[in-house]
Design a protein around this motif. Structure first.
Motif, PDB file in Angstrom:
ATOM      1  N   TYR A 254       0.845  -1.207   0.000  1.00  0.00           N
ATOM      2  CA  TYR A 254       0.000   0.000   0.000  1.00  0.00           C
ATOM      3  C   TYR A 254       0.873   1.247   0.000  1.00  0.00           C
ATOM      4  O   TYR A 254       1.810   1.375   0.794  1.00  0.00           O
ATOM      5  N   TYR A 255       0.557   2.178  -0.908  1.00  0.00           N
ATOM      6  CA  TYR A 255       1.196   3.494  -0.977  1.00  0.00           C
ATOM      7  C   TYR A 255       0.112   4.553  -0.777  1.00  0.00           C
ATOM      8  O   TYR A 255      -0.941   4.488  -1.429  1.00  0.00           O
ATOM      9  N   ALA A 256       0.374   5.510   0.099  1.00  0.00           N
ATOM     10  CA  ALA A 256      -0.636   6.525   0.387  1.00  0.00           C
ATOM     11  C   ALA A 256      -1.054   7.281  -0.867  1.00  0.00           C
ATOM     12  O   ALA A 256      -2.224   7.635  -1.038  1.00  0.00           O
ATOM     13  N   ARG A 257      -0.099   7.526  -1.767  1.00  0.00           N
ATOM     14  CA  ARG A 257      -0.407   8.323  -2.954  1.00  0.00           C
ATOM     15  C   ARG A 257      -1.166   7.513  -4.001  1.00  0.00           C
ATOM     16  O   ARG A 257      -2.127   7.986  -4.598  1.00  0.00           O
ATOM     17  N   PHE A 258      -0.733   6.264  -4.233  1.00  0.00           N
ATOM     18  CA  PHE A 258      -1.303   5.472  -5.324  1.00  0.00           C
ATOM     19  C   PHE A 258      -2.363   4.482  -4.856  1.00  0.00           C
ATOM     20  O   PHE A 258      -3.120   3.960  -5.666  1.00  0.00           O
ATOM     21  N   GLY A 259      -2.396   4.191  -3.574  1.00  0.00           N
ATOM     22  CA  GLY A 259      -3.329   3.196  -3.070  1.00  0.00           C
ATOM     23  C   GLY A 259      -2.706   1.812  -3.049  1.00  0.00           C
ATOM     24  O   GLY A 259      -1.480   1.657  -3.028  1.00  0.00           O
ATOM     25  N   VAL A 272      -1.678  -0.754 -10.167  1.00  0.00           N
ATOM     26  CA  VAL A 272      -2.679  -0.377  -9.164  1.00  0.00           C
ATOM     27  C   VAL A 272      -3.800  -1.411  -9.144  1.00  0.00           C
ATOM     28  O   VAL A 272      -4.241  -1.880 -10.201  1.00  0.00           O
ATOM     29  N   THR A 277     -10.023   3.287  -5.287  1.00  0.00           N
ATOM     30  CA  THR A 277      -9.516   4.656  -5.144  1.00  0.00           C
ATOM     31  C   THR A 277     -10.008   5.326  -3.866  1.00  0.00           C
ATOM     32  O   THR A 277      -9.379   6.262  -3.365  1.00  0.00           O
ATOM     33  N   ASN A 280      -7.401   5.542  -0.959  1.00  0.00           N
ATOM     34  CA  ASN A 280      -6.149   6.279  -1.077  1.00  0.00           C
ATOM     35  C   ASN A 280      -5.976   7.273   0.070  1.00  0.00           C
ATOM     36  O   ASN A 280      -6.919   7.647   0.758  1.00  0.00           O
ATOM     37  N   ASN A 281      -4.706   7.683   0.228  1.00  0.00           N
ATOM     38  CA  ASN A 281      -4.329   8.736   1.179  1.00  0.00           C
ATOM     39  C   ASN A 281      -4.543   8.359   2.637  1.00  0.00           C
ATOM     40  O   ASN A 281      -4.803   9.220   3.471  1.00  0.00           O
TER      41      ASN A 281
END
Length: 352
Positions: A254-259, A272, A277, A280-281
């Protein structure tokens, strides 16, 4: 008639009931028996049966910083009786037997949690928690005391990488759960990478470690010590990586920017997971497999100056087809609240 063909001649519902009683740690071996076995072991039906029998659970750890150092607080996530969609988030008392050890590395294998000491001070000690009884026992000590540990599980072995002193070369041992013995393992080619305490994920008989400082993931092949890097979506940019796990031999991070993303090992690309979506974040996330789905946990602060924060969870079904993975998320569930100063550290999947 072969044993597999005679077994497969039974009605499917009986086969599923039998397979659901086999400990999950043996599923990779059973999957090699036949393509039909592999499909059955990944089917929603077998996960439903295991859920009704409450065979799996998650062990979740938060760390609290105090004047005595980092203090762990453990919780479990378990299915409610006779309800495969309801989960109970329960605080449990896990008093670690070694009070002088700070932040041991913890990994799960089957129904047991392995606490590998040496994150702060050199140690050869290992403690094992049986999740079924909640009791600790001291396991066999490794051959040498280590610090700066990276710990991973491949098959039935726990791999421990570390150094005797800060200026030493990396040394690797593996603990075989079946024989309860330690043995030396291959030294990784890229030694500097492994000089940081970390629990890891395993993919294709490799131990994979994310590193925050340069936003990269490196994998150590347990068969020969070779190392390879998995290029990240955006090099040179801190992406606030948090959760990582492997499901059906696919690495998810998991990446905060990309999900939520998955690594396409055939194309050597990160992709992804579609359909998510709305997730995300998030800034504090843990992920783990739970009854064939991805348990996605995150924290939300309550108010600007609140003393607590909420812990939420969504179960995500992952469907792969034609070069893509689509996620189907269930409704969010509020698990409970923890003090604001707690930091999410581990989310470990255990199974009987």
């Amino acid at each position: 008639m072969s044993p597999s063909s005679s077994f497969s001649s039974l009605p499917v519902d009986i086969v599923l009931e039998i397979l659901a009683r086999v400990p999950k740690r043996y599923h990779p071996t059973l999957s090699c028996v036949s393509k039909n076995f592999c499909l059955l072991l990944r089917s929603p039906e077998i996960h439903k049966i295991r859920s009704l029998r409450r065979r799996d659970s998650l062990f979740i750890c938060f760390l609290a910083t105090t004047n005595k150092g980092q203090v762990p607080h453990w919780f479990t996530l378990r299915r409610a009786e006779n309800n495969p969609r309801e989960n109970h988030f329960v605080s449990i008392d896990l008093t670690f037997p070694c009070q002088t050890e700070q932040q041991p590395c913890v990994v799960a294998l089957g129904p047991e949690l392995f606490f590998i000491c040496g994150s702060v001070y050199p140690s050869s000690t290992m403690w094992v928690l049986d999740s079924r009884t909640g009791t600790f026992r001291q396991g066999p000590s490794s051959r040498a005391a280590r610090i700066y540990l990276s710990v991973g599980v491949v098959g039935s072995k726990v791999y421990v990488m570390g150094v005797y002193r800060s200026d030493d070369e990396i040394n690797v041992e593996s603990f075989d759960v079946k024989t309860q013995t330690w043995e030396l393992a291959h030294v990784p080619e890229d030694q500097d990478w492994w000089r940081s305490a970390a629990a890891t994920v395993s993919l294709n008989r490799k131990v994979c470690v994310p590193r925050f400082s340069d936003n990269a993931i490196k994998c150590y092949d347990t068969r020969d010590g070779s190392c390879e890097s998995l290029d990240c979506p955006t090099k040179g940019e801190f992406l606030c990586r948090t959760g990582a796990c492997v499901m059906n031999n696919v690495l998810y991070v998991y990446y905060a920017r990309f999900g939520l993303m998955w690594f396409d090992s055939e194309m050597r690309l990160w992709r992804v997971v579609n359909g998510l979506t709305h997730l995300n974040n998030r800034r504090s996330v843990a992920v783990a497999e739970y009854y064939g789905k991805l348990a996605f946990l995150w924290e939300e602060e309550v108010g600007v100056s609140g003393e607590t924060k909420e812990v939420w969870c969504r179960m995500i079904a992952l469907e792969r087809s034609e070069g893509e993975v689509r996620g189907i998320a269930e409704a969010p569930q509020l698990l409970g609240s923890v003090p604001r100063w707690y930091r999410l550290q581990y989310c470990l999947s255990v199974s009987d």
